[in-house]
Design a protein around this motif. Structure first.
Motif, PDB file in Angstrom:
ATOM      1  N   ASN A  82      40.733   4.460  73.666  1.00  0.00           N
ATOM      2  CA  ASN A  82      40.287   4.842  75.013  1.00  0.00           C
ATOM      3  C   ASN A  82      41.386   5.693  75.658  1.00  0.00           C
ATOM      4  OD1 ASN A  82      39.851   4.766  77.935  1.00  0.00           O
ATOM      5  ND2 ASN A  82      38.261   3.252  77.480  1.00  0.00           N
ATOM      6  N   MET A  83      41.038   6.889  76.145  1.00  0.00           N
ATOM      7  CA  MET A  83      42.019   7.814  76.691  1.00  0.00           C
ATOM      8  C   MET A  83      42.311   7.556  78.171  1.00  0.00           C
ATOM      9  SD  MET A  83      40.765  11.316  74.776  1.00  0.00           S
ATOM     10  CE  MET A  83      42.059  12.339  75.466  1.00  0.00           C
ATOM     11  N   LYS A  84      41.658   6.565  78.769  1.00  0.00           N
ATOM     12  CA  LYS A  84      41.980   6.180  80.139  1.00  0.00           C
ATOM     13  C   LYS A  84      42.964   5.014  80.163  1.00  0.00           C
ATOM     14  CE  LYS A  84      37.756   7.821  82.388  1.00  0.00           C
ATOM     15  NZ  LYS A  84      36.574   7.437  83.210  1.00  0.00           N
ATOM     16  N   THR A  85      42.689   4.019  79.305  1.00  0.00           N
ATOM     17  CA  THR A  85      43.573   2.855  79.244  1.00  0.00           C
ATOM     18  C   THR A  85      44.601   2.971  78.131  1.00  0.00           C
ATOM     19  OG1 THR A  85      42.060   1.695  77.733  1.00  0.00           O
ATOM     20  CG2 THR A  85      41.696   1.406  80.106  1.00  0.00           C
ATOM     21  N   TRP A  86      44.382   3.926  77.190  1.00  0.00           N
ATOM     22  CA  TRP A  86      45.234   4.114  76.026  1.00  0.00           C
ATOM     23  C   TRP A  86      45.355   2.832  75.206  1.00  0.00           C
ATOM     24  CZ3 TRP A  86      45.661   9.029  75.153  1.00  0.00           C
ATOM     25  CH2 TRP A  86      45.733   9.927  76.212  1.00  0.00           C
ATOM     26  N   LYS A  87      44.218   2.178  75.022  1.00  0.00           N
ATOM     27  CA  LYS A  87      44.141   0.972  74.195  1.00  0.00           C
ATOM     28  C   LYS A  87      43.083   1.159  73.117  1.00  0.00           C
ATOM     29  CE  LYS A  87      45.526  -2.184  77.921  1.00  0.00           C
ATOM     30  NZ  LYS A  87      46.791  -2.655  77.355  1.00  0.00           N
ATOM     31  N   VAL A  88      43.181   0.310  72.077  1.00  0.00           N
ATOM     32  CA  VAL A  88      42.217   0.364  70.969  1.00  0.00           C
ATOM     33  C   VAL A  88      40.870  -0.165  71.443  1.00  0.00           C
ATOM     34  CG1 VAL A  88      41.669  -0.499  68.677  1.00  0.00           C
ATOM     35  CG2 VAL A  88      44.024   0.126  69.240  1.00  0.00           C
ATOM     36  N   PRO A 127      34.030  15.314  72.293  1.00  0.00           N
ATOM     37  CA  PRO A 127      33.722  16.410  73.216  1.00  0.00           C
ATOM     38  C   PRO A 127      33.096  15.946  74.518  1.00  0.00           C
ATOM     39  CG  PRO A 127      32.126  16.338  71.432  1.00  0.00           C
ATOM     40  CD  PRO A 127      33.169  15.322  71.101  1.00  0.00           C
ATOM     41  N   VAL A 128      32.697  14.671  74.604  1.00  0.00           N
ATOM     42  CA  VAL A 128      31.995  14.177  75.796  1.00  0.00           C
ATOM     43  C   VAL A 128      32.723  12.987  76.415  1.00  0.00           C
ATOM     44  CG1 VAL A 128      29.834  13.209  76.672  1.00  0.00           C
ATOM     45  CG2 VAL A 128      29.787  14.986  74.900  1.00  0.00           C
ATOM     46  N   GLU A 129      32.985  11.950  75.636  1.00  0.00           N
ATOM     47  CA  GLU A 129      33.584  10.722  76.142  1.00  0.00           C
ATOM     48  C   GLU A 129      35.111  10.805  76.159  1.00  0.00           C
ATOM     49  OE1 GLU A 129      31.804   8.277  77.338  1.00  0.00           O
ATOM     50  OE2 GLU A 129      29.916   9.248  76.812  1.00  0.00           O
ATOM     51  N   PRO A 130      35.770  10.044  77.035  1.00  0.00           N
ATOM     52  CA  PRO A 130      37.246  10.020  77.065  1.00  0.00           C
ATOM     53  C   PRO A 130      37.806   9.112  75.974  1.00  0.00           C
ATOM     54  CG  PRO A 130      36.391   8.622  78.803  1.00  0.00           C
ATOM     55  CD  PRO A 130      35.193   9.260  78.160  1.00  0.00           C
ATOM     56  N   ILE A 131      37.515   9.466  74.727  1.00  0.00           N
ATOM     57  CA  ILE A 131      37.986   8.681  73.587  1.00  0.00           C
ATOM     58  C   ILE A 131      38.493   9.646  72.517  1.00  0.00           C
ATOM     59  CG2 ILE A 131      36.381   6.773  73.994  1.00  0.00           C
ATOM     60  CD1 ILE A 131      34.662   7.859  71.704  1.00  0.00           C
ATOM     61  N   PHE A 132      39.290   9.108  71.594  1.00  0.00           N
ATOM     62  CA  PHE A 132      39.665   9.872  70.409  1.00  0.00           C
ATOM     63  C   PHE A 132      39.751   8.918  69.236  1.00  0.00           C
ATOM     64  CE2 PHE A 132      43.858   8.429  71.748  1.00  0.00           C
ATOM     65  CZ  PHE A 132      44.533   8.215  70.556  1.00  0.00           C
ATOM     66  N   VAL A 133      39.654   9.496  68.041  1.00  0.00           N
ATOM     67  CA  VAL A 133      39.669   8.713  66.807  1.00  0.00           C
ATOM     68  C   VAL A 133      40.879   9.142  65.984  1.00  0.00           C
ATOM     69  CG1 VAL A 133      38.425   8.087  64.716  1.00  0.00           C
ATOM     70  CG2 VAL A 133      37.164   8.553  66.824  1.00  0.00           C
ATOM     71  N   SER A 134      41.588   8.177  65.445  1.00  0.00           N
ATOM     72  CA  SER A 134      42.738   8.467  64.581  1.00  0.00           C
ATOM     73  C   SER A 134      42.436   7.992  63.168  1.00  0.00           C
ATOM     74  CB  SER A 134      43.995   7.781  65.106  1.00  0.00           C
ATOM     75  OG  SER A 134      43.867   6.367  65.045  1.00  0.00           O
ATOM     76  N   ALA A 135      42.776   8.826  62.193  1.00  0.00           N
ATOM     77  CA  ALA A 135      42.655   8.464  60.782  1.00  0.00           C
ATOM     78  C   ALA A 135      44.064   8.240  60.247  1.00  0.00           C
ATOM     79  CB  ALA A 135      41.954   9.570  60.013  1.00  0.00           C
ATOM     80  N   ALA A 136      44.401   6.979  59.964  1.00  0.00           N
ATOM     81  CA  ALA A 136      45.731   6.631  59.462  1.00  0.00           C
ATOM     82  C   ALA A 136      45.629   6.141  58.025  1.00  0.00           C
ATOM     83  CB  ALA A 136      46.372   5.573  60.347  1.00  0.00           C
ATOM     84  N   ASP A 173      52.665   6.840  74.558  1.00  0.00           N
ATOM     85  CA  ASP A 173      53.266   6.821  73.227  1.00  0.00           C
ATOM     86  C   ASP A 173      52.710   5.615  72.480  1.00  0.00           C
ATOM     87  OD1 ASP A 173      54.806   7.333  71.052  1.00  0.00           O
ATOM     88  OD2 ASP A 173      56.684   7.515  72.146  1.00  0.00           O
ATOM     89  N   LEU A 174      51.753   5.871  71.572  1.00  0.00           N
ATOM     90  CA  LEU A 174      51.064   4.807  70.844  1.00  0.00           C
ATOM     91  C   LEU A 174      51.616   4.688  69.429  1.00  0.00           C
ATOM     92  CD1 LEU A 174      47.418   5.787  71.874  1.00  0.00           C
ATOM     93  CD2 LEU A 174      48.935   4.180  73.039  1.00  0.00           C
ATOM     94  N   ASN A 175      51.280   3.582  68.778  1.00  0.00           N
ATOM     95  CA  ASN A 175      51.675   3.361  67.391  1.00  0.00           C
ATOM     96  C   ASN A 175      50.556   2.686  66.630  1.00  0.00           C
ATOM     97  OD1 ASN A 175      54.641   3.179  68.812  1.00  0.00           O
ATOM     98  ND2 ASN A 175      54.741   4.021  66.743  1.00  0.00           N
ATOM     99  N   THR A 176      50.332   3.155  65.407  1.00  0.00           N
ATOM    100  CA  THR A 176      49.390   2.481  64.526  1.00  0.00           C
ATOM    101  C   THR A 176      50.082   1.246  63.947  1.00  0.00           C
ATOM    102  OG1 THR A 176      50.084   3.814  62.632  1.00  0.00           O
ATOM    103  CG2 THR A 176      48.275   4.664  63.964  1.00  0.00           C
ATOM    104  N   THR A 177      49.333   0.453  63.211  1.00  0.00           N
ATOM    105  CA  THR A 177      49.931  -0.726  62.592  1.00  0.00           C
ATOM    106  C   THR A 177      50.897  -0.303  61.495  1.00  0.00           C
ATOM    107  OG1 THR A 177      48.119  -0.864  61.002  1.00  0.00           O
ATOM    108  CG2 THR A 177      47.899  -2.105  63.073  1.00  0.00           C
ATOM    109  N   ALA A 178      51.838  -1.168  61.189  1.00  0.00           N
ATOM    110  CA  ALA A 178      52.866  -0.851  60.189  1.00  0.00           C
ATOM    111  C   ALA A 178      52.270  -0.580  58.815  1.00  0.00           C
ATOM    112  CB  ALA A 178      53.874  -1.993  60.106  1.00  0.00           C
TER     113      ALA A 178
END
Length: 773
Positions: A592-598, A561-570, A544-549
């Motif tokens: 990063n979708m393994k560590t769930w960190k930016v 489609p290849v790396e364990p990453i995702f990009v969010s547009a906020a 459960d992640l959160n973007t900045t306020a």
């Protein structure tokens, strides 16, 4: 069920025989098949009760046969009620010729001759052993009739106690066509029981039952079965002695004595019973020769086997026919309801057309201005009389120059002429030129309706749908609504529903995306800055992640489609009249979708406008992003830098997609314009359309428009403020199609990754899965 039983009884009355009678030959021993054939051949008198000797009215016989075959139809919906049956028999209700029941048809097609021969052989083998039963039941006489309602022909070694249990089983077969027509499974069981010509098979029968029930959690059932086995074997011994067959008792102990002693020491005295002169008078065995003991055992055995057969779950393979009929019935009901819905929606569309005609009559002045050639694309009348795009006014002089030059120069020279202005102006002018020459702005009613193979509607939401997405395989669907609910479901009944789930996020869902490599992970973005990662197999939120306020609105999420990453547009928030105007500045974050960190934040410059849509190319090296200022940005993900960008629209861009060969990219503007841009010749438009007839600024404030491309890149589906959505043929000669109507605006769309199946989510709280021909 009542009419089905009556139909079976009626057939037996008309024929004066059982429906399965071995006294007939192979052609007509199976009465339902024979009777139906003669009835359809126009010779029903052949199947009437022979004892009547033709003294029956042929018309009444035919009517009764028709009623009987209607009553025994496999599908419940096809069977008449008992009230209708009475009217049919009285002749006060018309009826059509009934079809042959499916189960009867299948049995006839499989070949009755082989079944007849097998049953005849078994009956002949067992008839030589038929004998009178125990003296305690002088009225019970075993017969050779193969009818399941008659007493089953059993050999000497088979005790009467089990005869009633087996007869009960045959008379209550759950897989039979009617009361006394056997399925292949029941025939096999029946044959096995008939072949029990020695006590070893009687013992083996109980061993078989123990294996079947060994997985039961209730050990009392197994204990009861063991006690019942001992009592039945004792009954067999008593029965043999009363029949004067001591040799059978000696043979029984010789073959099974060791096993019996290992099971229980109570069997020890029984080894002497064949050598006693009068065992029925012996105090130790007297009780087993009494009528009371036999009747008590008889009742216990019947109760035990009745409970077993009633509680035994039918094997999954044997449920196929029943489930097939159920699914067929549900599909018919669904089709009928869809037809009713379409009729109501047709009435609604008629009212909308009348309203549209009124609006067009009010916009006559606007239509005359547009027909003068100022802007060929904006030929749609407006309710205010001023429905002309804003950029048409600012570039009116340039458009005139372009049109004059176009009379003597090709398109390339026109583009070169316009390049003397600023870069923004050049793209605006080229867009306007494309719209005036390459976009067919057809009215909604001019689009033909798409031809569908099937359509399913999901009604699991209670508020307007914001996003719906197929998973990577297309087996699962995720749909989200304004109230913060996400539902995971499947439209295919053959796929297990074990992954179905409901997720409550507490805020409006603005974005969804599945893991590109499996159906295991779903990403959810909300309007309060939350990003949830849902594990479909574990059925729980794994992160459960959160973007900045400062950037609470997660407008889009995209997995690489290849790396364990995702990009969010906020985006930040500000006051505005619709969903796009209320968006402030943008933030692009790589996770990063393994560590769930930016991992990093992609550069967008100072005070960048909101990013509305994201898309990766096939290898995840390039990320494309669209913004509310009409710009398309391209990022190199390995370097984390922007590599290029260009102004594509004069309004905000709602959706962005790479083409199927990734040599082009599609963009959808909030003004309804769709462009396919060349990536090899940056800024060059390969194809363009407008969906302005399906867009309305009055209702666009409730959702952001988006588009979806099919797996082959030939059809482009776009959301709509109408109840229908357009499907454009990319670079095709035809203008496209329109979907079947919802009852409100279509707010989100998606295509199946491999099949011609698409999703449409609507403001009427429904999601539809549609397969097109």
């Amino acid at each position: 069920m009542l009419s089905q039983c009556y139909g079976m009884l009626l057939l037996e009355i008309l024929g004066g025989r059982r429906n399965l009678d071995m006294s007939y030959d192979a052609e007509d021993f199976f009465y339902p098949g024979w009777a139906y054939k003669e009835m359809t051949n126009g010779t029903p008198m052949k199947v009437a009760d022979r004892r009547l000797e033709g003294a029956i009215d042929e018309a009444e016989l035919t009517r009764a046969l028709n009623v009987a075959f209607w009553c025994i139809q496999d599908e419940v919906i096809m069977r008449p009620s008992m009230g209708e049956v009475v009217k049919m028999l009285e002749g006060s209700m018309d009826m059509n010729a009934p079809p042959m029941p499916q189960t009867v048809s299948e049995l006839v097609e499989e070949g009755l001759e082989q079944v007849y021969k097998a049953m005849k052989r078994d009956v002949n083998q067992s008839s030589s052993f038929t004998m009178t039963t125990m003296t305690t039941h002088p009225s019970s006489q075993a017969t050779c009739s193969p009818n399941p309602y008659a007493l089953v022909p059993l050999t000497f070694e088979f005790p009467l106690i089990l005869q009633d249990c087996i007869r009960w089983r045959i008379c209550n077969m759950r897989r039979s066509l009617l009361g006394n027509i056997w399925s292949s499974e029941d025939l096999q069981i029946h044959y096995k029981l008939l072949r029990l010509s020695c006590p070893e098979k009687l013992v083996g029968l109980f061993s078989f039952f123990k294996q079947c029930f060994s997985s039961w959690s209730e050990t009392t059932m197994l204990d009861t079965l063991s006690k019942l086995e001992g009592s039945v074997l004792r009954c067999y011994i008593v029965h043999a002695l009363q029949s004067g067959r001591k040799d059978k008792v000696v043979e029984f102990f010789g073959m099974n004595g060791n096993d019996l002693l290992q099971k229980s020491s109570d069997w020890s005295p029984w080894f002497a019973i064949p050598y006693l002169k009068n065992p029925s008078m012996d105090p130790q065995f007297r009780v087993y020769f009494s009528k009371e003991w036999y009747e008590a055992l008889h009742l216990s055995a019947r109760n035990f086997f009745s409970e077993i057969f009633d509680g035994t779950r039918l094997p999954a393979l044997l449920k196929i026919s029943t489930e097939k009929n159920t699914i067929s019935s549900l599909k018919k009901d669904n089709k009928r309801l869809n037809q009713k819905l379409l009729q109501l929606q047709a009435l609604l569309e008629e009212k909308e057309k009348q309203l549209g005609l009124s609006k067009r009559s009010m916009g006559t002045a606007s239509s005359s201005i547009l027909s003068s050639g100022v802007d060929g694309e904006n030929s749609r009348p407006s309710t205010s009389g001023e429905d002309i795009y804003t950029h048409a006014t600012s570039h009116l002089g340039k458009i005139a120059q372009v049109e004059d030059h176009a009379a003597t120069e090709p398109t390339k020279s026109v583009s070169a002429h316009v390049e003397s202005s600023s870069r923004q102006d050049s793209y605006s002018a080229s867009s306007l030129h494309a719209s005036s020459s390459g976009i067919d702005d057809l009215r909604e009613e001019e689009f033909p309706e798409v031809s569908i193979e099937f359509q399913e509607t999901f009604l699991g939401h209670t508020s307007p749908i914001t996003r719906c997405r197929f998973s990577a395989s297309g087996n699962n669907i995720a749909s989200a609504s304004v109230d913060g609910t996400v539902r995971i479901w499947t439209y295919d009944s053959s796929i297990p529903a074990s992954r179905n789930a409901t997720i409550y996020c507490g805020a409006e869902i603005m974005s969804l995306d599945w893991d590109c490599k499996s159906d295991r992970l779903l990403l959810i973005g909300t309007a309060d800055g939350g990003i949830k990662a849902w594990n479909v197999d574990a059925k729980r939120v794994v992160c459960d992640l959160n973007t900045t306020a400062a950037f609470p609105s997660v407008l889009d999420l995209k997995c690489s489609p290849v790396e364990p990453i995702f990009v969010s547009a906020a985006s930040s928030r500000r006051s505005g009249s619709n969903s796009l105007n209320s968006l402030g500045y943008a933030s692009l974050t790589v996770w990063n979708m393994k560590t769930w960190k930016v991992m990093t934040v992609l550069p967008l410059g100072e005070d960048p406008p909101a990013i509305t849509s994201l898309c990766f190319n096939h290898n995840g090296k390039i990320l494309a992003a669209s913004a509310t200022d009409g710009m398309i940005h391209m990022f190199d993900m390995s370097a984390g830098l922007q590599i290029t960008g260009w102004p594509a629209h004069d309004s905000a861009i709602s959706s962005l997609l790479f083409g199927p060969d990734e040599t082009s990219i599609f963009s959808l503007g909030s003004d309804g314009k769709i462009f396919e841009w060349s990536l090899q010749n940056q800024g060059h438009i390969l194809w363009s359309k407008t969906s302005s007839w399906f867009s309305d600024s009055e209702t666009s404030k409730y959702h952001r428009h988006e588009m979806a491309l099919d797996a082959y890149g030939r059809q482009l589906l776009v959301t709509s403020d109408s109840v229908r959505a357009p499907i454009y043929q990319v670079r095709g000669h035809s203008s496209g199609f329109k979907t079947l109507p919802h009852s409100a605006a279509i707010t989100t769309v998606d295509w199946h990754p491999t099949l011609p199946i698409f999703l449409t989510g609507s403001a009427d709280n429904s999601v539809r899965v549609t397969s097109i021909l």
